[in-house]
Scaffold this motif. Structure first.
Motif, PDB file in Angstrom:
ATOM      1  N   ILE A 183       0.844  -1.204   0.000  1.00 57.47           N
ATOM      2  CA  ILE A 183       0.000   0.000   0.000  1.00 57.47           C
ATOM      3  C   ILE A 183       0.878   1.252   0.000  1.00 57.47           C
ATOM      4  O   ILE A 183       0.621   2.211  -0.726  1.00 57.47           O
ATOM      5  CB  ILE A 183      -0.966  -0.007   1.221  1.00 57.47           C
ATOM      6  N   ASN A 186      -8.039  -1.427  -0.912  1.00 53.45           N
ATOM      7  CA  ASN A 186      -7.727  -0.419   0.100  1.00 53.45           C
ATOM      8  C   ASN A 186      -8.541   0.857  -0.136  1.00 53.45           C
ATOM      9  O   ASN A 186      -9.082   1.451   0.794  1.00 53.45           O
ATOM     10  CB  ASN A 186      -6.233  -0.100   0.095  1.00 53.45           C
ATOM     11  N   GLU A 202      -3.248   0.863   7.629  1.00 53.54           N
ATOM     12  CA  GLU A 202      -4.221   0.715   6.538  1.00 53.54           C
ATOM     13  C   GLU A 202      -4.526  -0.745   6.194  1.00 53.54           C
ATOM     14  O   GLU A 202      -5.656  -1.098   5.885  1.00 53.54           O
ATOM     15  CB  GLU A 202      -3.718   1.442   5.282  1.00 53.54           C
ATOM     16  N   ALA A 203      -3.489  -1.603   6.238  1.00 55.03           N
ATOM     17  CA  ALA A 203      -3.704  -3.019   5.916  1.00 55.03           C
ATOM     18  C   ALA A 203      -4.712  -3.648   6.886  1.00 55.03           C
ATOM     19  O   ALA A 203      -5.587  -4.422   6.482  1.00 55.03           O
ATOM     20  CB  ALA A 203      -2.383  -3.786   5.966  1.00 55.03           C
ATOM     21  N   LEU A 217      -8.161  -2.289   6.062  1.00 57.03           N
ATOM     22  CA  LEU A 217      -8.688  -2.901   4.835  1.00 57.03           C
ATOM     23  C   LEU A 217      -9.479  -4.158   5.203  1.00 57.03           C
ATOM     24  O   LEU A 217     -10.636  -4.331   4.826  1.00 57.03           O
ATOM     25  CB  LEU A 217      -7.519  -3.253   3.901  1.00 57.03           C
TER      26      LEU A 217
END
Length: 363
Positions: free
Chosen positions: A105, A120, A163-164, A167
């Motif tokens: 990302i 994402n 963020e992962a 997601l």
């Protein structure tokens, strides 16, 4: 999978535990009794035997695996055009770690980077939409310990949600919500069917008022007019407090102000997430309510419903076990914190007081 320029097929696939764990077997009774896996600093006490959790039901790459899936058609604006629920077999060709995906990302490059960046982007849109509709943006830091081979803590690690993680979280929330919405529409003799909803009540005034007064000392004002105003005030405070010394205290106390989410068959919605219908469907390996959800879901799909008169009793049992597991995890963490600090006796540190009681205070 790309369907058209503006439409994608996206599947959320969850291990099909109910394929292996049949009702009223010894395995099922043992899983129900535990109702949840317990995560301690140095070990996991699993709900199901390792053979099932780490082998049969683990979605390992390059193997056929039984799954329960929700398959969506979603456009670029993160609008859901169609969803399908059913039992499937998947065969994946790669298993990512959160760290690997986070790197993809950030670099916008790497293995399967195009679908990952698309997912994402959609997850971020779902997230924004949730907060727009009144969800509360709580994210507290988790403390983890690095242990030596004897289990002694040698370092403290702060686990952050990147963020992962978000997601995966957004697609899990979506699947949980889709399943709860689907089941909530099914009626027998005009009555809703007994089902373990995951509900979260609005905050209690008695707890909110002292918290609002405390937050005000730091310059954060709360509008207690109605539930939506409270949610908006929380979100504004959580945003404004980022990076300030009082951030963790206000986040921690804010979370304690909230009602506790529980399982029950009377669906009043989930206040913290801003959802009208919500359940737990995505972790049947480590939570028993998800196993119950899978079974009832299959009965709904088969149009072969068995009314479970003991649903409320089961929900209460699962909520109780979840609370005990959380208390155990907390106690385990505190124990490791004390063990870690033993090596620093006599040294001085800066601390933040997070609570005061008649017997002393918490730092």
């Amino acid at each position: 999978k790309k369907i058209t320029d503006d439409l994608y097929e996206i599947g959320v696939h969850i291990a099909d535990v109910s394929h292996f764990v049949k009702p009223d077997t010894a395995l099922d009774k043992s899983a129900y009794e535990r109702a949840t896996s317990v995560y301690l600093p140095d070990r996991v006490n699993p709900m199901l035997p390792e053979k099932i959790s780490n082998e049969l039901c683990s979605l390992r790459p390059n193997e056929d695996k039984y799954t329960f899936s929700v398959i969506y058609q979603i456009n670029n604006r993160a609008e859901i055009k169609h969803s399908w629920i059913g039992r499937t077999v998947i065969h994946s060709n790669h298993r990512f770690s959160y760290e690997e995906v986070q790197e993809i990302i950030e670099k916008k490059d790497g293995l399967h980077f195009k679908p990952i960046l698309l997912l994402n982007d959609l997850a971020q849109k779902f997230r924004r939409e949730r907060f727009r509709k009144g969800a509360i943006n709580f994210s507290s830091q988790e403390v983890r310990f690095k242990l030596d081979e004897k289990g002694k803590p040698i370092a403290v690690v702060i686990k952050e949600s990147k963020e992962a993680h978000k997601l995966i979280e957004e697609f899990m929330l979506l699947a949980n919500r889709t399943v709860a919405e689907y089941v909530s529409k099914i009626k027998i003799n005009k009555q809703p069917i007994p089902f373990p909803y995951r509900i979260h009540d609005t905050p209690d005034d008695e707890k909110l008022k002292p918290f609002a007064a405390f937050a005000k000392k730091f310059g954060y004002t709360f509008n207690l007019h109605d539930e939506e105003a409270v949610a908006a005030s929380f979100n504004k405070m959580l945003k404004d407090v980022q990076g300030k010394p009082e951030q963790h205290v206000l986040e921690q106390l804010g979370i304690r102000t909230m009602a506790k989410a529980i399982y029950t068959s009377s669906n009043i919605g989930h206040y913290g997430l801003g959802f009208e219908h919500y359940c737990h469907f995505t972790s049947p390996i480590r939570r028993y309510p998800d196993v119950m959800v899978h079974r009832i879901l299959q009965e709904c799909l088969d149009k072969n419903l068995k009314i479970d008169r003991k649903m409320d009793e089961k929900c209460k049992h699962c909520s109780d076990r979840e609370r005990k597991a959380m208390e155990t995890e907390r106690a385990g963490n505190k124990y490791k914190q004390v063990e870690y600090m033993q090596d620093y006796l006599g040294e001085e540190f800066e601390g933040i007081i997070s609570g005061v009681a008649s017997f002393g205070f918490f730092v």
